[in-house]
Motif scaffolding. Sequence first.
Motif, PDB file in Angstrom:
ATOM      1  N   ARG A 106      -0.675  12.547 -35.945  1.00  0.00           N
ATOM      2  CA  ARG A 106      -1.548  13.258 -36.737  1.00  0.00           C
ATOM      3  C   ARG A 106      -0.828  14.619 -37.047  1.00  0.00           C
ATOM      4  O   ARG A 106      -0.720  14.988 -38.106  1.00  0.00           O
ATOM      5  CB  ARG A 106      -3.132  13.677 -36.138  1.00  0.00           C
ATOM      6  CG  ARG A 106      -3.884  12.158 -36.351  1.00  0.00           C
ATOM      7  CD  ARG A 106      -5.136  12.579 -36.158  1.00  0.00           C
ATOM      8  NE  ARG A 106      -5.585  13.269 -34.960  1.00  0.00           N
ATOM      9  CZ  ARG A 106      -6.191  12.389 -34.024  1.00  0.00           C
ATOM     10  NH1 ARG A 106      -6.460  11.102 -34.179  1.00  0.00           N
ATOM     11  NH2 ARG A 106      -6.507  12.919 -32.852  1.00  0.00           N
TER      12      ARG A 106
ATOM     13  N   ARG B 173      -6.547  22.175 -37.252  1.00  0.00           N
ATOM     14  CA  ARG B 173      -5.653  21.196 -36.538  1.00  0.00           C
ATOM     15  C   ARG B 173      -4.978  22.033 -35.231  1.00  0.00           C
ATOM     16  O   ARG B 173      -3.922  21.271 -34.950  1.00  0.00           O
ATOM     17  CB  ARG B 173      -4.757  20.595 -37.521  1.00  0.00           C
ATOM     18  CG  ARG B 173      -3.715  21.344 -38.086  1.00  0.00           C
ATOM     19  CD  ARG B 173      -2.666  20.464 -38.871  1.00  0.00           C
ATOM     20  NE  ARG B 173      -2.544  19.054 -38.436  1.00  0.00           N
ATOM     21  CZ  ARG B 173      -2.520  17.941 -38.968  1.00  0.00           C
ATOM     22  NH1 ARG B 173      -2.712  18.038 -40.332  1.00  0.00           N
ATOM     23  NH2 ARG B 173      -2.299  16.798 -38.493  1.00  0.00           N
TER      24      ARG B 173
ATOM     25  N   GLU C  11      -5.328  17.952 -31.457  1.00  0.00           N
ATOM     26  CA  GLU C  11      -4.381  17.822 -32.185  1.00  0.00           C
ATOM     27  C   GLU C  11      -3.139  18.690 -31.986  1.00  0.00           C
ATOM     28  O   GLU C  11      -1.878  18.118 -32.470  1.00  0.00           O
ATOM     29  CB  GLU C  11      -4.966  18.442 -33.608  1.00  0.00           C
ATOM     30  CG  GLU C  11      -6.101  17.808 -34.292  1.00  0.00           C
ATOM     31  CD  GLU C  11      -6.050  16.373 -34.493  1.00  0.00           C
ATOM     32  OE1 GLU C  11      -4.781  15.935 -34.761  1.00  0.00           O
ATOM     33  OE2 GLU C  11      -6.706  15.535 -34.279  1.00  0.00           O
TER      34      GLU C  11
ATOM     35  N   GLY D 129     -11.320  12.868 -32.522  1.00  0.00           N
ATOM     36  CA  GLY D 129     -11.609  13.533 -34.048  1.00  0.00           C
ATOM     37  C   GLY D 129     -13.280  13.587 -34.301  1.00  0.00           C
ATOM     38  O   GLY D 129     -13.952  13.037 -33.570  1.00  0.00           O
TER      39      GLY D 129
ATOM     40  N   CYS E 109     -14.759   8.588 -36.898  1.00  0.00           N
ATOM     41  CA  CYS E 109     -13.769   7.330 -36.412  1.00  0.00           C
ATOM     42  C   CYS E 109     -14.057   5.950 -37.386  1.00  0.00           C
ATOM     43  O   CYS E 109     -15.202   5.610 -37.616  1.00  0.00           O
ATOM     44  CB  CYS E 109     -13.641   7.007 -34.995  1.00  0.00           C
ATOM     45  SG  CYS E 109     -13.201   8.361 -33.917  1.00  0.00           S
TER      46      CYS E 109
ATOM     47  N   CYS F 299      -9.269   7.963 -35.895  1.00  0.00           N
ATOM     48  CA  CYS F 299     -10.192   9.011 -35.885  1.00  0.00           C
ATOM     49  C   CYS F 299      -9.631  10.134 -36.776  1.00  0.00           C
ATOM     50  O   CYS F 299      -8.438  10.056 -36.632  1.00  0.00           O
ATOM     51  CB  CYS F 299     -10.547   9.558 -34.585  1.00  0.00           C
ATOM     52  SG  CYS F 299     -11.467   8.258 -33.481  1.00  0.00           S
ATOM     53  N   GLY F 300     -10.568  10.911 -37.361  1.00  0.00           N
ATOM     54  CA  GLY F 300      -9.781  11.907 -38.140  1.00  0.00           C
ATOM     55  C   GLY F 300     -10.729  13.448 -38.120  1.00  0.00           C
ATOM     56  O   GLY F 300     -11.993  13.266 -37.554  1.00  0.00           O
TER      57      GLY F 300
ATOM     58  N   PRO G 208      -8.868  15.742 -44.470  1.00  0.00           N
ATOM     59  CA  PRO G 208      -8.101  14.334 -44.624  1.00  0.00           C
ATOM     60  C   PRO G 208      -6.677  14.649 -44.398  1.00  0.00           C
ATOM     61  O   PRO G 208      -6.023  13.415 -43.677  1.00  0.00           O
ATOM     62  CB  PRO G 208      -8.230  14.096 -46.278  1.00  0.00           C
ATOM     63  CG  PRO G 208      -9.494  14.805 -46.819  1.00  0.00           C
ATOM     64  CD  PRO G 208      -9.656  16.089 -45.936  1.00  0.00           C
TER      65      PRO G 208
ATOM     66  N   GLY H 213      -5.534  13.087 -39.653  1.00  0.00           N
ATOM     67  CA  GLY H 213      -6.100  11.757 -39.362  1.00  0.00           C
ATOM     68  C   GLY H 213      -5.852  10.938 -40.440  1.00  0.00           C
ATOM     69  O   GLY H 213      -5.403   9.670 -40.090  1.00  0.00           O
ATOM     70  N   VAL H 214      -5.951  11.304 -41.731  1.00  0.00           N
ATOM     71  CA  VAL H 214      -5.845  10.180 -42.670  1.00  0.00           C
ATOM     72  C   VAL H 214      -4.283  10.374 -43.096  1.00  0.00           C
ATOM     73  O   VAL H 214      -3.787   9.154 -43.343  1.00  0.00           O
ATOM     74  CB  VAL H 214      -6.509  10.522 -43.976  1.00  0.00           C
ATOM     75  CG1 VAL H 214      -6.324   9.625 -45.260  1.00  0.00           C
ATOM     76  CG2 VAL H 214      -8.133  10.311 -43.640  1.00  0.00           C
TER      77      VAL H 214
END
Length: 513
Positions: free
Chosen positions: A116, A150, A155, A265, A268, A411-412, A416, A419-420
Amino acid sequence: MKRVFCLGLAVLLGIALAQNRVLVAATTNEPPHLNPAITTAGNVNTVAGSIFNGLVGLDANANPVPELAERWEVRDNGKTYVFFLRQGVRWHDGQPFSAADVKFTFEEVLLKFHARTRAGLEGALTRIETPNASTVVFRFANPYAPLLRRLDNIEAPILPRHLYQGSDPLNNPVNQRPIGTGPFRFGEWQRGQQAVLLKNENYWRQGFPRLDRVVYRFIPSTSAAAAALERGEIDYLWGVGGADIARLRQVQTVRLERNPAGAGGSYCVNTLVPNLRNPYFRNPRVRQAFYHAINREFILERIHFGQGRVARGPIASTLPFFDPNIPTYAFDVERANQLLDAAGFPRRAGGVRFQIRFTFAPGNFGSLGDVLKDQLRQVGIDLVLEPLDFNAAVDKVYIRKDFDLGVASLCGGPDPDIGVKRLLTSRNIGPIAFSNGSLYVNPLVDALLDRAVQTVDNERRIALYRQLQQAVARDLPYFWLVETEGYRGYRTAVQGIQIWRSNAFENATVGGN
């Protein structure tokens, strides 16, 4: 005699109080190591989250709060972040913590191995400066809005430079006996049974932790772990199985608390990961048919006991960035069969069109394999189940890329970019756990991800992410199943649990101590 009796009573009372300062937690997956800077795996963060710190922490609403950095300044409209480090912090081995540790961790570990953080900062972060031992400066080419969210110990956990410099971070023996700055230090690890963490007597947050020890027991069966909580053999359970929720709700000594997050995160999504280099999944009609053939409502109700929501894309529906107008790919067996016929894959003898290997960890996704096999049989896809140990499954899917279809709980965070992005950007294809596992490449998606993170205005960012979701929904590089919402369980004698943190036990007490 009376004096001896009193002394004996005092000793027994002391033993009881000491025992009450021990918390026993259970998790179903034993980690392969305890270095959270080289993986986003939840089983690593579950234990290591109590050992390490980030520059910044997150409160229950995902707002940044001071941790190793006691304060910070955002300059140049979000292109420069200056962090002023906490004074007097020491590593568990007694060495002083400094800005050099932060710079080293980012440049030599996080930006290379953490899926991430690498996906979010690579190409955006231009350099890290350390003007003195207590100041760290992050410089970006363009404004970078999500940085503060983050930098927590999930993270961006900070590692000790003096123990990792000049080594391979993936294979450094310190990964097995970690040294951090967190509230608990490593004690011992009995493989297959438990890991024990001890109180950091020199923790920088005075008066904490309140516990003397935290014992992490590894119990592969969720039902066995729930039974142990019910009997009082453990104090805290990271994830309560759906089948056990109703029963535990009736236990007066147990409290269940809903938690939308995994250790990795703020939400999830259980996600199927197709290998887009597979000759079948390379065909967009096959991917559409595959998604239409999966009854996600059934999976939500029968496997997750209704805990969560049917997923529609990579961004959770609870976030403001979610686009409610993206295609749904509703369960439709007839449509799936039509698409597979049009794609040029007719049924052969026995009604089978082709085979797909499904690589998964039974401890996490045991019943999912059987459900998917039954559902896909209706459209002529023979799903061959390949159950593996969790760590072996991660290695086969993400490191060696020797798979057709994998699965993960991805998970994020609240943004966005956390995680994304790691799942979708083509820059994050490589032997990195929980990265772009499907090997997805779309230049438009890459450009939208970069533009969104450089945009400070939130409404414009939302518009960009919604455009991205439309593009991704057309491509279907993943099959999103369920936005999970599970429960954590703990004995009512436990107080001060902060379930939104991977370090849930810093403020915890047991039995009022």
